[in-house]
Design an enzyme around this catalytic site. Sequence first.
Site, PDB file in Angstrom:
ATOM      1  N   ARG A 294       3.442  -1.889  19.807  1.00  0.00           N
ATOM      2  CA  ARG A 294       3.299  -0.658  20.574  1.00  0.00           C
ATOM      3  C   ARG A 294       2.639  -1.018  21.904  1.00  0.00           C
ATOM      4  O   ARG A 294       1.518  -1.538  21.932  1.00  0.00           O
ATOM      5  CB  ARG A 294       2.432   0.354  19.829  1.00  0.00           C
ATOM      6  CG  ARG A 294       2.264   1.652  20.617  1.00  0.00           C
ATOM      7  CD  ARG A 294       1.056   2.438  20.157  1.00  0.00           C
ATOM      8  NE  ARG A 294       0.902   3.667  20.927  1.00  0.00           N
ATOM      9  CZ  ARG A 294      -0.260   4.272  21.133  1.00  0.00           C
ATOM     10  NH1 ARG A 294      -1.368   3.746  20.647  1.00  0.00           N
ATOM     11  NH2 ARG A 294      -0.313   5.383  21.819  1.00  0.00           N
TER      12      ARG A 294
ATOM     13  N   HIS B 194       2.795   9.173  24.207  1.00  0.00           N
ATOM     14  CA  HIS B 194       3.218   9.667  22.885  1.00  0.00           C
ATOM     15  C   HIS B 194       4.742   9.743  22.769  1.00  0.00           C
ATOM     16  O   HIS B 194       5.281  10.506  21.955  1.00  0.00           O
ATOM     17  CB  HIS B 194       2.633  11.062  22.582  1.00  0.00           C
ATOM     18  CG  HIS B 194       1.156  11.092  22.433  1.00  0.00           C
ATOM     19  ND1 HIS B 194       0.385  12.138  22.921  1.00  0.00           N
ATOM     20  CD2 HIS B 194       0.273  10.218  21.884  1.00  0.00           C
ATOM     21  CE1 HIS B 194      -0.893  11.899  22.652  1.00  0.00           C
ATOM     22  NE2 HIS B 194      -0.982  10.745  22.026  1.00  0.00           N
TER      23      HIS B 194
ATOM     24  N   ARG C 280     -11.343  14.227  25.623  1.00  0.00           N
ATOM     25  CA  ARG C 280     -10.835  14.210  26.999  1.00  0.00           C
ATOM     26  C   ARG C 280     -10.726  15.625  27.545  1.00  0.00           C
ATOM     27  O   ARG C 280     -10.374  16.560  26.835  1.00  0.00           O
ATOM     28  CB  ARG C 280      -9.458  13.534  27.063  1.00  0.00           C
ATOM     29  CG  ARG C 280      -9.483  12.080  26.676  1.00  0.00           C
ATOM     30  CD  ARG C 280      -8.074  11.486  26.654  1.00  0.00           C
ATOM     31  NE  ARG C 280      -7.920  10.616  25.493  1.00  0.00           N
ATOM     32  CZ  ARG C 280      -6.754  10.186  25.040  1.00  0.00           C
ATOM     33  NH1 ARG C 280      -5.636  10.542  25.643  1.00  0.00           N
ATOM     34  NH2 ARG C 280      -6.706   9.390  23.991  1.00  0.00           N
TER      35      ARG C 280
ATOM     36  N   GLU D 162       5.235   7.095  14.124  1.00  0.00           N
ATOM     37  CA  GLU D 162       5.453   6.207  15.259  1.00  0.00           C
ATOM     38  C   GLU D 162       5.708   4.771  14.807  1.00  0.00           C
ATOM     39  O   GLU D 162       6.491   4.039  15.419  1.00  0.00           O
ATOM     40  CB  GLU D 162       4.249   6.259  16.198  1.00  0.00           C
ATOM     41  CG  GLU D 162       4.059   7.619  16.854  1.00  0.00           C
ATOM     42  CD  GLU D 162       2.750   7.743  17.615  1.00  0.00           C
ATOM     43  OE1 GLU D 162       2.750   7.440  18.816  1.00  0.00           O
ATOM     44  OE2 GLU D 162       1.730   8.119  16.990  1.00  0.00           O
TER      45      GLU D 162
END
Length: 404
Positions: free
Chosen positions: A94, A183, A244, A389
């Site tokens: 990834r 993402h 965040r 993922e």
Amino acid sequence: MPSQPALPRHVLVLNCGSSSLKFAILDALTSEEIISGLAERLGSSTPLIKYKYQGVKKQIELEANQAHGAAIDTLVALINDHHLADHLIAVGHRVVHGGEHFTQSVLIDDDVIKGITQAATLAPLHGHANLLGISSAQASFKGLPQIAVFDTAFHQTMEKTAYLYALPYKLYTDYGVRRYGFHGTSHFYVAEQTAKLLNQSIEHSNFISAHLGNGCSVCAIKNGKSVDTSMGLTPLEGLMMGTRSGDIDPGLFNFLTTQLDYSAQQIDDLLNKQSGLLGISELSNDCRTIEEAAVAGNEKAILALDMFCYRLAKQIAAFMVPLQRLDALIFTGGIGENSDIIRAKVIAQLSFLGLDCDNTANLAARFSKQGIISSTAANVKAVVMPTNEEWVIALDAATIAQEH
């Protein structure tokens, strides 16, 4: 992204963070997880590896200050101890940022390394960790094809109107300052799976996918392609997240530096590590903790959830501009798959789009993690779809390895 390989294949999937290494071996055809784990606190005085094999959880303590190289060496030994190496056909990495260089997954060679290195300047913490993981894996798994799968690739179908900032154009042409989105593997996967669930072609489906975890992003998917997304140059832009801030007035930077004497690093820490759900609730970045406190009447926890849901609903509504027509709203990620409270709050604010929430189905999705949670009368379906993922990475790696 490449299509599913015809034969079962085992792929080692590596996800390198600045101080962590997430890993798994999967059957690329079935998504069966053979072994999985996490090396954490790498480079610290107490690094360790936690893993699960055949349903049993174990951990291995590493020597103080050991980092990614030592973690991969230990992982290689673990794979060999369990006789798993013979079945591996590829290593899938990834890679968080592919810049404009990469619009799909690729076999790693010297030119790819150069491209990832250039893109790493846009996400230094993630990019340099990804490069370190690749170099360590190349040394440890000689002869196995190494494939890079990019978080940003799915969003490379966005138009300039969506990805450019209203800044001097030379910042884009000379330095690559633009919106990239993240993402991507998650949004791609859940869109494909939702099309199958609804028994319709992905090429004729319009979805809005909400990936909600400690990091959060929304993606507008038109006829199977990303046309806009909430994250930008970095994963800080967009929604309110665990720690965040999401979108803020850029003028805040000047206020913090001139009035409060903040350094650039202090501002970065403030926006990335001290804000979001944690900053407002002053309790935690964990949605479960905040929901429990909100139910108990904690006002800041209630405010944090209300802000999170309002900003999410507002972003979803905005993405009707590029889509015009919506078939389904998809919830995924740790929060999206588990929080019936947040799903219900968001859907209630979007009833004007033809969405509604079946309370029984919404509660049931807490356990099934998948399914339609809107009523049969709803014009737009609300769907819970678990992301995977690692499987997307394994599929791409297996397919590219077969081609080479």
